[in-house]
Design an enzyme around this catalytic site. Structure first.
Site: not given
Length: 288
Positions: A223, A242-244, A284
């Site tokens: 990450w 893996a970024d929430i 995002w």
């Protein structure tokens, strides 16, 4: 003082960049007046460059101003590279018209990849921010810079690696760094000072090589490496699975009951290359 007018290559949403930067207390900007002060380190010293939007997202133009006439050419070059005004974001939008993110890119045209101010600043920031919520992450990085960095004309500059390398772990512990995070930041800085980690050289390597190299360093996982490549170097084809935030954005956009699995994310993103970083940014943005 000198001032120059520059234009971007295509659609460019500068106001979104200001909004994203406004989350960081260290950044000196005004969203209403549409300007940001950029700290720039050159061989001859530290400079502050004001970048102010004059045009619109569809017809972007910017005034660039600073004090040192002798550094003008180098400062303009640095700022152009930082904001990446030469990228064709209309080409990116057209690419995603033929993908499952068509609606997303129609809703948020011209979302740019804007680099952090310097390679080292970005690396330290992503190490500090990893596995923290945004508010506390910015609290820690602000304390770090206010303790070890410096100001010029009211603008904060990140410290030099030499300063951090000489800092005892206990000094960062006083700022509420965990012991491990203090070690990660200081030890990475020591590697830079000792010549073991050359960020300028690393930024010229292929994405895969950078990933392999960085994840060998204690405290830097995939990450962190992906975010350094995206926001430090400005690479266009990264999707931090893996970024929430990206997982939540995909869950919302595709109306899933649960966060997507890695396999699902690979399926969704099958046609996003070579612009996966723009997909990441726009995803995002969709949940902010």
């Amino acid at each position: 003082m000198w001032k120059e007018m520059l234009t971007a290559n295509s659609y460019y949403d500068f106001d979104y960049t200001l909004k994203r930067w406004s989350y960081d207390p260290l950044t000196n900007l005004d969203k209403e007046e549409r300007w940001v002060d950029v700290p720039v380190k050159l061989e001859d010293g530290s400079h502050v460059v004001r970048v102010q939007a004059q045009g619109t997202t569809a017809q972007p133009s910017f005034s660039i101003s600073s004090e040192d006439e002798n550094a003008k050419e180098a400062l303009i070059k640095h700022v152009r590279d930082l904001f990446q005004w030469d990228r064709d974001l209309e080409k990116v939008r057209r690419h995603f018209q033929n993908t499952n993110l068509e609606e997303l890119f129609s809703a948020y045209p011209g979302t740019p990849i804007v680099k952090d101010f310097h390679f080292y600043d970005c690396l330290v920031k992503v190490i500090i921010h990893q596995q923290l919520n945004m508010k506390f992450a910015h609290t820690l990085s602000t304390r770090f810079v206010e303790r070890l960095g410096y100001q010029k004309d009211g603008v904060w500059f990140y410290p030099e690696p030499e300063t951090v390398a000489e800092t005892p772990y206990e000094e960062l512990r006083k700022l509420q760094f965990s012991q491990r995070k203090a070690e990660y930041v200081i030890d990475a800085s020591r590697k830079i000072v000792e010549g073991e980690l050359d960020l300028d050289w690393l930024a010229r390597q292929a994405d895969e090589e950078v990933m392999k190299y960085l994840v060998k360093i204690r405290g830097i996982g995939p990450w962190t490496a992906e975010n350094w490549l995206m926001f430090g170097v400005g690479r266009e084809n990264l999707l931090p699975k893996a970024d929430i935030g990206i997982q939540n954005a995909l869950k919302s956009y595709f109306e899933l009951e649960n966060k997507p699995s890695k396999t699902q994310m690979e399926t969704f993103s099958k046609n996003w290359s070579p612009y996966q970083s723009y997909a990441s940014l726009t995803l995002w943005r969709s949940i902010e």
